[in-house]
Design an enzyme around this catalytic site. Structure first.
Site, short mmCIF file in Angstrom:
data_model
loop_
_atom_site.label_atom_id
_atom_site.label_comp_id
_atom_site.label_asym_id
_atom_site.label_seq_id
_atom_site.Cartn_x
_atom_site.Cartn_y
_atom_site.Cartn_z
N LYS A 68 29.34 -52.38 32.36
CA LYS A 68 28.56 -52.83 31.21
C LYS A 68 29.29 -53.90 30.39
CE LYS A 68 25.65 -48.74 30.72
NZ LYS A 68 25.13 -47.68 29.84
N ASP A 105 19.93 -49.28 25.65
CA ASP A 105 20.34 -47.88 25.43
C ASP A 105 20.04 -47.44 24.00
OD1 ASP A 105 21.25 -47.17 27.97
OD2 ASP A 105 23.27 -47.91 27.59
P1 NAP Z 1 32.41 -42.65 28.17
O1 NAP Z 1 32.38 -44.03 27.62
O2 NAP Z 1 33.30 -42.33 29.32
O3 NAP Z 1 32.74 -41.66 26.94
C1 NAP Z 1 32.94 -40.29 27.17
C2 NAP Z 1 33.10 -39.56 25.85
O4 NAP Z 1 33.23 -38.16 26.09
C3 NAP Z 1 34.31 -40.00 25.04
O5 NAP Z 1 33.96 -39.96 23.68
C4 NAP Z 1 35.33 -38.90 25.38
O6 NAP Z 1 36.29 -38.69 24.35
C5 NAP Z 1 34.43 -37.70 25.45
N1 NAP Z 1 35.02 -36.62 26.24
C6 NAP Z 1 35.06 -36.53 27.60
N2 NAP Z 1 35.67 -35.40 27.97
C7 NAP Z 1 36.02 -34.76 26.84
C8 NAP Z 1 36.66 -33.51 26.56
N3 NAP Z 1 37.07 -32.71 27.54
N4 NAP Z 1 36.83 -33.15 25.27
C9 NAP Z 1 36.41 -33.95 24.26
N5 NAP Z 1 35.80 -35.13 24.46
C10 NAP Z 1 35.60 -35.53 25.73
O7 NAP Z 1 30.95 -42.22 28.67
P2 NAP Z 1 29.54 -42.70 28.09
O8 NAP Z 1 29.03 -43.83 28.90
O9 NAP Z 1 29.67 -42.84 26.62
O10 NAP Z 1 28.62 -41.44 28.48
C11 NAP Z 1 28.74 -40.21 27.77
C12 NAP Z 1 27.65 -39.25 28.27
O11 NAP Z 1 26.36 -39.77 27.98
C13 NAP Z 1 27.68 -39.01 29.77
O12 NAP Z 1 27.38 -37.67 30.02
C14 NAP Z 1 26.54 -39.88 30.30
O13 NAP Z 1 25.96 -39.39 31.48
C15 NAP Z 1 25.56 -39.77 29.14
N6 NAP Z 1 24.64 -40.91 29.07
C16 NAP Z 1 23.31 -40.64 29.13
C17 NAP Z 1 22.41 -41.68 29.03
C18 NAP Z 1 20.95 -41.38 29.11
O14 NAP Z 1 20.15 -42.30 29.35
N7 NAP Z 1 20.56 -40.15 28.87
C19 NAP Z 1 22.86 -43.01 28.87
C20 NAP Z 1 24.24 -43.23 28.80
C21 NAP Z 1 25.12 -42.16 28.91
P3 NAP Z 1 37.58 -39.66 24.20
O15 NAP Z 1 37.07 -40.90 23.53
O16 NAP Z 1 38.50 -38.88 23.36
O17 NAP Z 1 38.08 -39.90 25.60
#
Ligand code: NAP
Length: 276
Positions: A68, A105
């Site tokens: 992205k 998004d």
């Molecule tokens: P990302 O950029 O990798 O961010 C992941 C986030 O989760 C970070 O804030 C991370 O914290 C936190 N995290 C992961 N493991 C953790 C743990 N064990 N304890 C505490 N915090 C934790 O991913 P993203 O793109 O933002 O996506 C996040 C979620 O949204 C995913 O499940 C994805 O599938 C979903 N999503 C859904 C849609 C939809 O259309 N429904 C669209 C986009 C994303 P840190 O910053 O501390 O590492």
């Protein structure tokens, strides 16, 4: 130019993406002779993939992890939210041959929230868990649509600060974003899980569900599984709880409209997303 046109999603991994099913259902429902496919493109190759889009004359491109930011940087022109989020999930070919980077998004989350709950973000107090790309998009979308307070709760504090300042930038008037803590969850109207906790076989929860009560609304952006352990526990307690499918459908619908200039057949897209 052949009549049938091709659009695609790029990302890695992308094999299990629901986007081809969702967009092919939309094209069929709208009577548009396009076909949508997926290309696995590794990190570091995003700019080349956009160049390929130009050369091949692709009609539209969706962009997912981990490309992205690369796509946002490689496009010829970018929408305001793409600049601030430093992320594009949708590339639109313009009539003059340039490529426009968009981010659906944020608007997709807000449209999905309204479809699922009837809630308008106007005046809402929000507890937003997460600080990654999805959390930043949700912070932008909610603040731009008038949320009163967006408290961002994240393991890594610097990322929470960045997401909170995005909410400030989106609101355009005063401070709407701030770094929050788990204490903010009980007082929020809307609680959003934008962390990746609960994805796939992970049965852990982003917060203690017993902190929430009936009357609050919870949205988990995760949609695989369709019901996370957190959502199941919240429903058990009588909390209105929704998964991330509506965001998925509505961000795709907004992309469809940018590419085709045609109103998206949202119900056909939702059926495809659920059945895929
Ligand atoms: P990302 O950029 O990798 O961010 C992941 C986030 O989760 C970070 O804030 C991370 O914290 C936190 N995290 C992961 N493991 C953790 C743990 N064990 N304890 C505490 N915090 C934790 O991913 P993203 O793109 O933002 O996506 C996040 C979620 O949204 C995913 O499940 C994805 O599938 C979903 N999503 C859904 C849609 C939809 O259309 N429904 C669209 C986009 C994303 P840190 O910053 O501390 O590492």
């Amino acid at each position: 130019m052949p009549a049938r046109r091709v659009a695609a999603v790029i990302g890695d991994p992308v094999r299990h993406s629901r986007s081809p099913a969702v967009h092919n259902a939309a094209f069929a429902s709208a009577g548009i002779d396009w076909v949508f496919t997926a290309f696995e493109v590794p990190a570091g190759k995003g700019a080349e993939a956009l160049e390929a889009m130009r050369v091949l004359g692709l009609a539209g491109m969706s962009v997912t992890m981990p490309l992205k930011a690369e796509a946002a940087a490689a496009a010829d022109t970018a929408d305001a939210e793409v600049e601030i989020l430093a992320a594009a999930n949708c590339i639109v070919p313009l009539a003059d041959g340039r490529l426009r980077a968009a981010n659906t998004d944020a608007s997709g989350f807000v449209a999905g929230l309204q479809a699922d709950t009837g809630l308008s973000p106007e005046g809402l107090r929000v507890a937003l868990m997460g600080g990654g790309g999805a959390a930043r998009a949700v912070a932008w979308g909610l603040a731009a649509a008038g949320a009163a307070d967006v408290a961002v709760i994240n393991r890594t504090g610097a990322k929470a600060e960045a997401a909170a300042s995005i909410a400030d930038a989106a609101s355009g008037s005063g401070r709407r974003g701030r770094v929050g803590s788990m204490e903010d969850i009980a007082a929020a109207d809307l609680v959003v899980n934008a962390t990746s906790i609960g994805m796939g076989s992970d049965a852990s929860m982003p917060c203690d569900p017993t902190v929430l009560r009936p009357g609050q609304v919870a949205v988990d952006l995760v949609y695989e599984p369709i019901e996370t352990a957190w959502l199941a526990a919240l429903r058990e307690q009588g909390v209105e709880a929704h998964n991330g499918l509506s965001m998925l459908v509505h961000q795709a619908a907004a992309a469809f409209e940018l590419w085709t200039g045609t109103e998206a057949p949202v119900e056909a897209m939702r059926r495809a997303a659920t059945g895929a």
